[in-house]
Design a protein around this motif. Structure first.
Motif, PDB file in Angstrom:
ATOM      1  N   ARG A   6       0.859  -1.179   0.000  1.00  0.00           N
ATOM      2  CA  ARG A   6       0.000   0.000   0.000  1.00  0.00           C
ATOM      3  C   ARG A   6       0.897   1.231   0.000  1.00  0.00           C
ATOM      4  N   PRO A   7       0.327   2.410  -0.242  1.00  0.00           N
ATOM      5  CA  PRO A   7       1.199   3.592  -0.311  1.00  0.00           C
ATOM      6  C   PRO A   7       1.989   3.820   0.977  1.00  0.00           C
ATOM      7  N   ASP A   8       1.449   3.353   2.136  1.00  0.00           N
ATOM      8  CA  ASP A   8       2.119   3.663   3.403  1.00  0.00           C
ATOM      9  C   ASP A   8       2.811   2.463   4.053  1.00  0.00           C
ATOM     10  N   ARG A   9       2.609   1.236   3.531  1.00  0.00           N
ATOM     11  CA  ARG A   9       3.319   0.093   4.144  1.00  0.00           C
ATOM     12  C   ARG A   9       3.471  -1.091   3.184  1.00  0.00           C
ATOM     13  N   TRP A  10       4.449  -1.952   3.504  1.00  0.00           N
ATOM     14  CA  TRP A  10       4.649  -3.159   2.715  1.00  0.00           C
ATOM     15  C   TRP A  10       3.533  -4.141   3.077  1.00  0.00           C
ATOM     16  N   GLY A  11       3.006  -4.849   2.069  1.00  0.00           N
ATOM     17  CA  GLY A  11       1.953  -5.836   2.327  1.00  0.00           C
ATOM     18  C   GLY A  11       2.554  -7.155   2.802  1.00  0.00           C
ATOM     19  N   GLY A  12       1.671  -8.115   3.113  1.00  0.00           N
ATOM     20  CA  GLY A  12       2.069  -9.400   3.681  1.00  0.00           C
ATOM     21  C   GLY A  12       3.035 -10.190   2.803  1.00  0.00           C
ATOM     22  N   VAL A  13       2.808 -10.175   1.482  1.00  0.00           N
ATOM     23  CA  VAL A  13       3.657 -10.982   0.600  1.00  0.00           C
ATOM     24  C   VAL A  13       5.096 -10.454   0.615  1.00  0.00           C
ATOM     25  N   ASP A 171       8.672   5.407  10.469  1.00  0.00           N
ATOM     26  CA  ASP A 171       7.993   4.125  10.256  1.00  0.00           C
ATOM     27  C   ASP A 171       8.720   3.147   9.342  1.00  0.00           C
ATOM     28  N   THR A 172       9.969   3.455   8.963  1.00  0.00           N
ATOM     29  CA  THR A 172      10.659   2.626   7.955  1.00  0.00           C
ATOM     30  C   THR A 172      10.668   1.144   8.346  1.00  0.00           C
ATOM     31  N   LEU A 173      11.055   0.827   9.580  1.00  0.00           N
ATOM     32  CA  LEU A 173      11.133  -0.582   9.993  1.00  0.00           C
ATOM     33  C   LEU A 173       9.743  -1.138  10.299  1.00  0.00           C
ATOM     34  N   ALA A 174       8.913  -0.330  10.990  1.00  0.00           N
ATOM     35  CA  ALA A 174       7.577  -0.803  11.393  1.00  0.00           C
ATOM     36  C   ALA A 174       6.758  -1.244  10.178  1.00  0.00           C
ATOM     37  N   ARG A 175       6.936  -0.557   9.035  1.00  0.00           N
ATOM     38  CA  ARG A 175       6.080  -0.884   7.890  1.00  0.00           C
ATOM     39  C   ARG A 175       6.572  -2.087   7.094  1.00  0.00           C
ATOM     40  N   MET A 176       7.749  -2.645   7.514  1.00  0.00           N
ATOM     41  CA  MET A 176       8.211  -3.903   6.908  1.00  0.00           C
ATOM     42  C   MET A 176       7.873  -5.069   7.850  1.00  0.00           C
ATOM     43  N   PRO A 178       4.608  -6.951  10.452  1.00  0.00           N
ATOM     44  CA  PRO A 178       3.147  -6.944  10.596  1.00  0.00           C
ATOM     45  C   PRO A 178       2.683  -5.786  11.488  1.00  0.00           C
ATOM     46  N   ARG A 179       1.516  -5.257  11.158  1.00  0.00           N
ATOM     47  CA  ARG A 179       0.963  -4.102  11.881  1.00  0.00           C
ATOM     48  C   ARG A 179       0.919  -4.386  13.382  1.00  0.00           C
ATOM     49  N   GLY A 180       1.373  -3.471  14.175  1.00  0.00           N
ATOM     50  CA  GLY A 180       1.281  -3.624  15.628  1.00  0.00           C
ATOM     51  C   GLY A 180       2.509  -4.275  16.263  1.00  0.00           C
ATOM     52  N   TRP A 181       3.406  -4.875  15.462  1.00  0.00           N
ATOM     53  CA  TRP A 181       4.608  -5.506  16.051  1.00  0.00           C
ATOM     54  C   TRP A 181       5.535  -4.450  16.626  1.00  0.00           C
ATOM     55  N   LEU A 182       5.647  -3.332  15.926  1.00  0.00           N
ATOM     56  CA  LEU A 182       6.508  -2.236  16.387  1.00  0.00           C
ATOM     57  C   LEU A 182       5.685  -0.974  16.338  1.00  0.00           C
ATOM     58  N   ARG A 183       5.663  -0.271  17.432  1.00  0.00           N
ATOM     59  CA  ARG A 183       4.956   1.002  17.395  1.00  0.00           C
ATOM     60  C   ARG A 183       6.030   2.063  17.308  1.00  0.00           C
ATOM     61  N   HIS A 184       5.983   2.911  16.284  1.00  0.00           N
ATOM     62  CA  HIS A 184       7.066   3.894  16.220  1.00  0.00           C
ATOM     63  C   HIS A 184       6.815   4.952  17.281  1.00  0.00           C
ATOM     64  N   ARG A 185       7.921   5.375  17.914  1.00  0.00           N
ATOM     65  CA  ARG A 185       7.782   6.266  19.061  1.00  0.00           C
ATOM     66  C   ARG A 185       7.871   7.707  18.596  1.00  0.00           C
ATOM     67  N   THR A 186       6.742   8.395  18.694  1.00  0.00           N
ATOM     68  CA  THR A 186       6.782   9.801  18.307  1.00  0.00           C
ATOM     69  C   THR A 186       7.477  10.578  19.421  1.00  0.00           C
ATOM     70  N   PRO A 187       8.292  11.588  19.092  1.00  0.00           N
ATOM     71  CA  PRO A 187       9.002  12.312  20.130  1.00  0.00           C
ATOM     72  C   PRO A 187       8.030  12.969  21.123  1.00  0.00           C
ATOM     73  N   THR A 188       8.326  12.894  22.429  1.00  0.00           N
ATOM     74  CA  THR A 188       7.459  13.496  23.441  1.00  0.00           C
ATOM     75  C   THR A 188       7.696  15.011  23.426  1.00  0.00           C
ATOM     76  N   PRO A 189       6.632  15.808  23.298  1.00  0.00           N
ATOM     77  CA  PRO A 189       6.852  17.256  23.288  1.00  0.00           C
ATOM     78  C   PRO A 189       7.349  17.739  24.647  1.00  0.00           C
ATOM     79  N   PHE A 190       8.179  18.729  24.648  1.00  0.00           N
ATOM     80  CA  PHE A 190       8.720  19.261  25.898  1.00  0.00           C
ATOM     81  C   PHE A 190       7.657  20.161  26.542  1.00  0.00           C
ATOM     82  N   ILE A 191       7.251  19.794  27.763  1.00  0.00           N
ATOM     83  CA  ILE A 191       6.188  20.580  28.411  1.00  0.00           C
ATOM     84  C   ILE A 191       6.795  21.350  29.593  1.00  0.00           C
ATOM     85  N   GLN A 192       6.570  22.642  29.618  1.00  0.00           N
ATOM     86  CA  GLN A 192       7.134  23.461  30.702  1.00  0.00           C
ATOM     87  C   GLN A 192       5.994  23.900  31.614  1.00  0.00           C
ATOM     88  N   ASP A 193       6.126  23.706  32.981  1.00  0.00           N
ATOM     89  CA  ASP A 193       5.013  24.166  33.810  1.00  0.00           C
ATOM     90  C   ASP A 193       5.181  25.640  34.170  1.00  0.00           C
TER      91      ASP A 193
END
Ligand code: HEM
Ligand code: HEM
Length: 193
Positions: A6-13, A171-176, A178-193
């Motif tokens: 698919r445009p955003d990930r490699w399929g099963g085959v 997502d380069t590795l995650a999309r090669m 199966p879905r859900g095996w690797l969740r790519h970690r989005t950077p945590t925004p820096f929050i200042q109190d």
């Protein structure tokens, strides 16, 4: 799981063929390195036969894979610098080339040496060339050299995949996988109190 790419990930085959070939390369390459140093014995002969059968399986899977790749296409590149896409594409096509060239050089070596060739004792395969001592020497050297080229290139390729996952956090590795095996970690925004 979708079978087609698919445009955003490699399929099963594509995923199945990619990881199956990785596992087969590891096994066949290790066997190749070990079998040459063994004392002559029935086990050594069995291991040579297994090495050749697995190598021929890689050749068949590489053909299937290339045909599937041409039919099903590839996902869009993960957003990033243009030079990275170009380098990744070049590496992928070189890897494809080696998946053909290594088994074919092994087959040429085997034919030039005058050895028989069977696939898992199920059927015989023809010789690619006539018996020839010089060609045997050349094909043996080429087989070994191409194997080490593949080993080096595959390590750089795997390092790039890990770099994308852990440092670029894309997502380069995650999309090669199966879905859900690797969740790519989005950077945590820096929050200042
Ligand atoms: C992608 C598949 C293959 C890989 C990764 C591979 C890898 C290797 C490696 C690492 C060696 C040891 C080289 C050395 O240290 O001298 C070797 C040797 C050998 N391979 Fe393969 N090989 C593959 C496919 C094949 C195929 C399809 C055949 C035959 C049809 C074959 C026949 C041989 C033979 C006969 C040797 C022994 C060469 C000698 O005695 O000098 N290989 N292979
Ligand atoms: C013998 C080892 C390997 C070979 C021959 C190989 C070959 C390939 C090839 C030819 C492609 C392009 C796919 C296509 O166009 O159909 C590809 C993609 C990919 N490979 Fe490998 N690979 C190997 C090992 C690895 C390893 C160990 C990893 C992970 C650590 C990996 C991760 C990936 C990823 C993530 C992609 C997709 C890249 C993208 O979407 O741009 N590969 N591989």
């Amino acid at each position: 799981m979708t079978l087609r790419n698919r445009p955003d990930r490699w399929g099963g085959v594509s995923q199945l063929l990619h990881w199956l070939v990785v596992a087969l390369i590891l096994t066949t390459g290790t066997l190749g390195l070990v079998m040459g140093d063994m004392r002559n014995s029935p086990t050594k002969i069995e291991l040579y036969a297994l090495h050749k059968s697995l190598g021929l399986t890689i050749l068949a899977l590489a053909t299937l894979r290339l045909l599937w790749r041409l039919y099903a296409g590839a996902p869009r590149p993960v957003p990033g610098p243009r030079w990275q896409d170009r380098l990744a594409s070049l590496t992928h096509w070189l890897l494809y080339g080696l998946l053909f060239a290594i088994p074919l050089s092994g087959w040429t070596f085997n034919s030039a040496a005058g050895y028989p060739l069977q696939w898992f004792k199920l059927f015989n395969l023809p010789a690619l060339v006539k018996r020839d001592a010089d060609l045997r020497q050349l094909a043996g050297n080429v087989h070994e050299l191409l194997f080490w080229t593949l080993a080096g290139l595959a390590m750089l390729h795997a390092a790039a995949a890990l770099y994308h996952h852990f440092l670029q956090r894309d997502d380069t590795l995650a999309r090669m996988l199966p879905r859900g095996w690797l969740r790519h970690r989005t950077p945590t925004p820096f929050i200042q109190d």
